[in-house]
Design a protein around this motif. Structure first.
Motif, PDB file in Angstrom:
ATOM      1  N   LYS A  94     -17.538  -8.157  -8.499  1.00 47.90           N
ATOM      2  CA  LYS A  94     -17.461  -9.495  -7.916  1.00 47.90           C
ATOM      3  C   LYS A  94     -16.023 -10.016  -7.894  1.00 47.90           C
ATOM      4  N   SER A  95     -15.264  -9.709  -8.942  1.00 45.74           N
ATOM      5  CA  SER A  95     -13.892 -10.222  -8.989  1.00 45.74           C
ATOM      6  C   SER A  95     -13.041  -9.621  -7.874  1.00 45.74           C
ATOM      7  N   TRP A  96     -13.218  -8.316  -7.596  1.00 41.67           N
ATOM      8  CA  TRP A  96     -12.478  -7.684  -6.500  1.00 41.67           C
ATOM      9  C   TRP A  96     -12.901  -8.285  -5.171  1.00 41.67           C
ATOM     10  N   SER A  97     -14.205  -8.443  -4.996  1.00 39.58           N
ATOM     11  CA  SER A  97     -14.719  -9.002  -3.749  1.00 39.58           C
ATOM     12  C   SER A  97     -14.169 -10.407  -3.527  1.00 39.58           C
ATOM     13  N   SER A  98     -14.114 -11.197  -4.606  1.00 38.28           N
ATOM     14  CA  SER A  98     -13.587 -12.549  -4.495  1.00 38.28           C
ATOM     15  C   SER A  98     -12.105 -12.536  -4.128  1.00 38.28           C
ATOM     16  N   SER A  99     -11.341 -11.632  -4.738  1.00 41.16           N
ATOM     17  CA  SER A  99      -9.902 -11.563  -4.464  1.00 41.16           C
ATOM     18  C   SER A  99      -9.634 -11.148  -3.024  1.00 41.16           C
ATOM     19  N   ILE A 100     -10.367 -10.139  -2.539  1.00 40.76           N
ATOM     20  CA  ILE A 100     -10.141  -9.603  -1.196  1.00 40.76           C
ATOM     21  C   ILE A 100     -10.636 -10.581  -0.127  1.00 40.76           C
ATOM     22  N   SER A 101     -11.639 -11.400  -0.458  1.00 40.14           N
ATOM     23  CA  SER A 101     -12.192 -12.359   0.499  1.00 40.14           C
ATOM     24  C   SER A 101     -11.435 -13.673   0.515  1.00 40.14           C
ATOM     25  N   ASP A 102     -10.474 -13.844  -0.384  1.00 40.13           N
ATOM     26  CA  ASP A 102      -9.719 -15.082  -0.457  1.00 40.13           C
ATOM     27  C   ASP A 102      -8.882 -15.274   0.810  1.00 40.13           C
ATOM     28  N   PRO A 103      -8.941 -16.454   1.442  1.00 41.19           N
ATOM     29  CA  PRO A 103      -8.191 -16.689   2.688  1.00 41.19           C
ATOM     30  C   PRO A 103      -6.695 -16.447   2.554  1.00 41.19           C
ATOM     31  N   VAL A 104      -6.132 -16.762   1.386  1.00 41.20           N
ATOM     32  CA  VAL A 104      -4.696 -16.536   1.186  1.00 41.20           C
ATOM     33  C   VAL A 104      -4.390 -15.041   1.216  1.00 41.20           C
ATOM     34  N   PHE A 105      -5.245 -14.240   0.563  1.00 40.29           N
ATOM     35  CA  PHE A 105      -5.034 -12.796   0.579  1.00 40.29           C
ATOM     36  C   PHE A 105      -5.197 -12.235   1.994  1.00 40.29           C
ATOM     37  N   ILE A 106      -6.200 -12.710   2.722  1.00 47.00           N
ATOM     38  CA  ILE A 106      -6.445 -12.218   4.084  1.00 47.00           C
ATOM     39  C   ILE A 106      -5.226 -12.477   4.964  1.00 47.00           C
ATOM     40  N   LYS A 107      -4.613 -13.655   4.810  1.00 54.28           N
ATOM     41  CA  LYS A 107      -3.418 -13.966   5.604  1.00 54.28           C
ATOM     42  C   LYS A 107      -2.229 -13.102   5.166  1.00 54.28           C
ATOM     43  N   ASP A 108      -2.067 -12.911   3.841  1.00 53.39           N
ATOM     44  CA  ASP A 108      -0.975 -12.066   3.349  1.00 53.39           C
ATOM     45  C   ASP A 108      -1.148 -10.622   3.814  1.00 53.39           C
ATOM     46  N   HIS A 109      -2.381 -10.127   3.779  1.00 55.18           N
ATOM     47  CA  HIS A 109      -2.650  -8.759   4.224  1.00 55.18           C
ATOM     48  C   HIS A 109      -2.378  -8.615   5.715  1.00 55.18           C
ATOM     49  N   LEU A 110      -2.756  -9.640   6.509  1.00 49.47           N
ATOM     50  CA  LEU A 110      -2.490  -9.625   7.949  1.00 49.47           C
ATOM     51  C   LEU A 110      -0.993  -9.547   8.215  1.00 49.47           C
ATOM     52  N   ASN A 111      -0.211 -10.376   7.536  1.00 51.27           N
ATOM     53  CA  ASN A 111       1.246 -10.359   7.719  1.00 51.27           C
ATOM     54  C   ASN A 111       1.834  -9.011   7.313  1.00 51.27           C
ATOM     55  N   HIS A 112       1.285  -8.413   6.255  1.00 51.07           N
ATOM     56  CA  HIS A 112       1.769  -7.095   5.814  1.00 51.07           C
ATOM     57  C   HIS A 112       1.456  -6.031   6.856  1.00 51.07           C
ATOM     58  N   GLN A 113       0.290  -6.125   7.490  1.00 55.07           N
ATOM     59  CA  GLN A 113      -0.079  -5.162   8.534  1.00 55.07           C
ATOM     60  C   GLN A 113       0.853  -5.274   9.734  1.00 55.07           C
ATOM     61  N   TYR A 114       1.184  -6.505  10.130  1.00 65.22           N
ATOM     62  CA  TYR A 114       2.137  -6.693  11.223  1.00 65.22           C
ATOM     63  C   TYR A 114       3.495  -6.093  10.861  1.00 65.22           C
ATOM     64  N   TYR A 115       3.933  -6.345   9.630  1.00 61.07           N
ATOM     65  CA  TYR A 115       5.225  -5.827   9.185  1.00 61.07           C
ATOM     66  C   TYR A 115       5.223  -4.299   9.162  1.00 61.07           C
ATOM     67  N   LYS A 116       4.140  -3.720   8.663  1.00 60.52           N
ATOM     68  CA  LYS A 116       4.038  -2.257   8.583  1.00 60.52           C
ATOM     69  C   LYS A 116       4.032  -1.628   9.973  1.00 60.52           C
ATOM     70  N   ASP A 117       3.307  -2.245  10.907  1.00 68.30           N
ATOM     71  CA  ASP A 117       3.293  -1.725  12.277  1.00 68.30           C
ATOM     72  C   ASP A 117       4.668  -1.861  12.926  1.00 68.30           C
ATOM     73  N   HIS A 118       5.354  -2.967  12.641  1.00 70.06           N
ATOM     74  CA  HIS A 118       6.683  -3.183  13.226  1.00 70.06           C
ATOM     75  C   HIS A 118       7.675  -2.121  12.751  1.00 70.06           C
ATOM     76  N   LYS A 119       7.516  -1.673  11.505  1.00 66.18           N
ATOM     77  CA  LYS A 119       8.430  -0.683  10.940  1.00 66.18           C
ATOM     78  C   LYS A 119       8.001   0.752  11.234  1.00 66.18           C
ATOM     79  N   ASN A 120       6.840   0.926  11.835  1.00 64.05           N
ATOM     80  CA  ASN A 120       6.333   2.274  12.100  1.00 64.05           C
ATOM     81  C   ASN A 120       7.197   2.956  13.167  1.00 64.05           C
ATOM     82  N   GLU A 121       7.703   4.109  12.855  1.00 61.21           N
ATOM     83  CA  GLU A 121       8.587   4.826  13.773  1.00 61.21           C
ATOM     84  C   GLU A 121       7.822   5.749  14.728  1.00 61.21           C
ATOM     85  N   ARG A 122       6.511   5.898  14.517  1.00 56.95           N
ATOM     86  CA  ARG A 122       5.734   6.805  15.359  1.00 56.95           C
ATOM     87  C   ARG A 122       5.347   6.170  16.688  1.00 56.95           C
ATOM     88  N   PHE A 123       5.175   4.834  16.705  1.00 65.18           N
ATOM     89  CA  PHE A 123       4.761   4.190  17.949  1.00 65.18           C
ATOM     90  C   PHE A 123       5.434   2.833  18.089  1.00 65.18           C
TER      91      PHE A 123
END
Length: 367
Positions: free
Chosen positions: A57-86
């Motif tokens: 439950k604690s993991w589920s709560s952490s991953i479902s937290d809106p702040v985490f979802i936004k941080d993860h989204l920003n990290h995904q954008y950053y990771k895609d921006h730095k990707n040299e394959r595409f």
């Protein structure tokens, strides 16, 4: 020189008197501080995070937290921006059509747009769904109350000011006007924006810089081509200046659109793709630069949504799987006009979670 027996005995006795070394305790994820867990989770893929949510439950709560979802989204954008394959990550239907069709309304299972991992799909002129292909969550949009017409234009995007996702639909009203309605996912209702004195020659709005963009012409002149921009923040239209050598060019012939809008490297672009390739990139407002075949074409990571009849939330992703990944590397100018995509945890029910966690939603009724 060999040690004497009594020296060996004394050494053994002294070693026995030393405290025994104890093994270092094993630290589990549950024992880690929340900020360390946050840093570990934020680097995981969406499919892995969904598995982690079922651990406790604690993991589920952490991953479902809106702040985490936004941080993860920003990290995904950053990771895609730095990707040299595409260059970009894009998404389309698996039966992607190369040309937009004018005058036919909507093609079955038309992808209307994508924003922050959410994808909007029209099954018919009045059947619309918003899905997250990575989490398999689905939201059915209330049918819009629009006039029956053979021509519609659409769009989907995010309003960062109101933290809301919006579906936009326009239909031809009379000979010289287009009427627009906007659906809010946050408030779950449609709103009439009103009429515009433009006729739109492209169906799907291109999301760029907080607004949707279509090709069209001003009905007061009927010869001047324009780019119409609809901004989500104020819900108003404005003209975007076109390149001078395209302002009076024919945009379509018969039912085939000759020019299309798209995005490349974070810029709005206008390009031809039927006969010869030309592309204009808007470097800054009111400033376009033309390129020809010399423009370097890099790979795009293209996700293709499967034609499934049933969507089951939180199961396998809805994008077709390659041998080792869920996208294809494509080097094709046609994909300039397809939406930018990012894998995320953003839910189409971001304002209110659905009551049932696992609900089969039939959205693709046609074979």
């Amino acid at each position: 020189m060999e040690p004497l027996p009594h020296e060996i005995a004394e050494k053994k006795a002294s070693m026995a008197s030393l405290p025994h070394e104890t093994a270092e305790p094993i630290v589990s994820m549950a024992d880690l501080p929340r900020d360390i867990q946050h840093k570990i989770f934020i680097g995981l893929r969406v499919t892995d995070l969904i598995r982690c949510k079922s651990v406790c439950k604690s993991w589920s709560s952490s991953i479902s937290d809106p702040v985490f979802i936004k941080d993860h989204l920003n990290h995904q954008y950053y990771k895609d921006h730095k990707n040299e394959r595409f260059r970009h990550r894009r998404i389309t239907m698996s039966d992607y059509k190369l040309c937009e069709i004018r005058g036919r309304g909507i093609i079955d299972r038309q992808l209307l747009g994508s924003s922050n991992g959410l994808v909007c799909v029209a099954l018919s002129p009045t059947e619309i769904v918003v899905i997250n292909p990575s989490t398999r969550e689905v939201k059915n949009v209330t049918e819009p109350k629009i006039l029956e017409t053979d021509y519609l234009c659409w769009g989907f995007g995010y309003d960062s000011i109101k933290d809301d996702y919006k579906v936009v639909v326009g239909f031809k009203k009379g000979e010289n006007n287009t009427c627009f309605h906007v659906f809010s996912l946050r408030y779950n209702k449609w709103k009439v924006i009103g009429d515009t004195h433009y006729v739109f020659t492209s169906n799907i709005g291109i999301l760029f810089n907080g607004g949707l963009h279509w090709l069209g012409y001003d009905t007061s002149t009927k010869t001047k081509n324009v780019i119409l921009s609809f901004h989500f923040s104020d819900e108003k239209f404005k003209e975007v200046p076109m390149p001078d050598d395209v302002t009076h060019r024919e945009l379509y012939t018969g039912q085939t659109l000759l020019m299309r809008l798209g995005t490349v490297d974070g810029y709005l672009c206008l390009f031809t793709h039927i006969f010869a390739f030309e592309i204009w990139i808007m470097i800054k407002e009111r400033s376009w630069r033309k390129f020809g075949l010399g423009l370097g074409i890099k790979y795009d990571a293209v996700h293709m949504i499967k034609q499934l009849k049933n969507y089951i939330p939180h199961k396998k992703p809805l994008c077709r799987q390659g041998r080792s990944r869920n996208y294809w590397l494509c080097r094709n100018r046609t994909f300039f006009g397809t939406p930018i995509f990012v894998e995320s945890l953003v839910s189409p029910h971001f304002h209110k979670k659905p009551q049932r966690k696992r609900q089969i939603t039939i959205i693709f009724k046609r074979s």
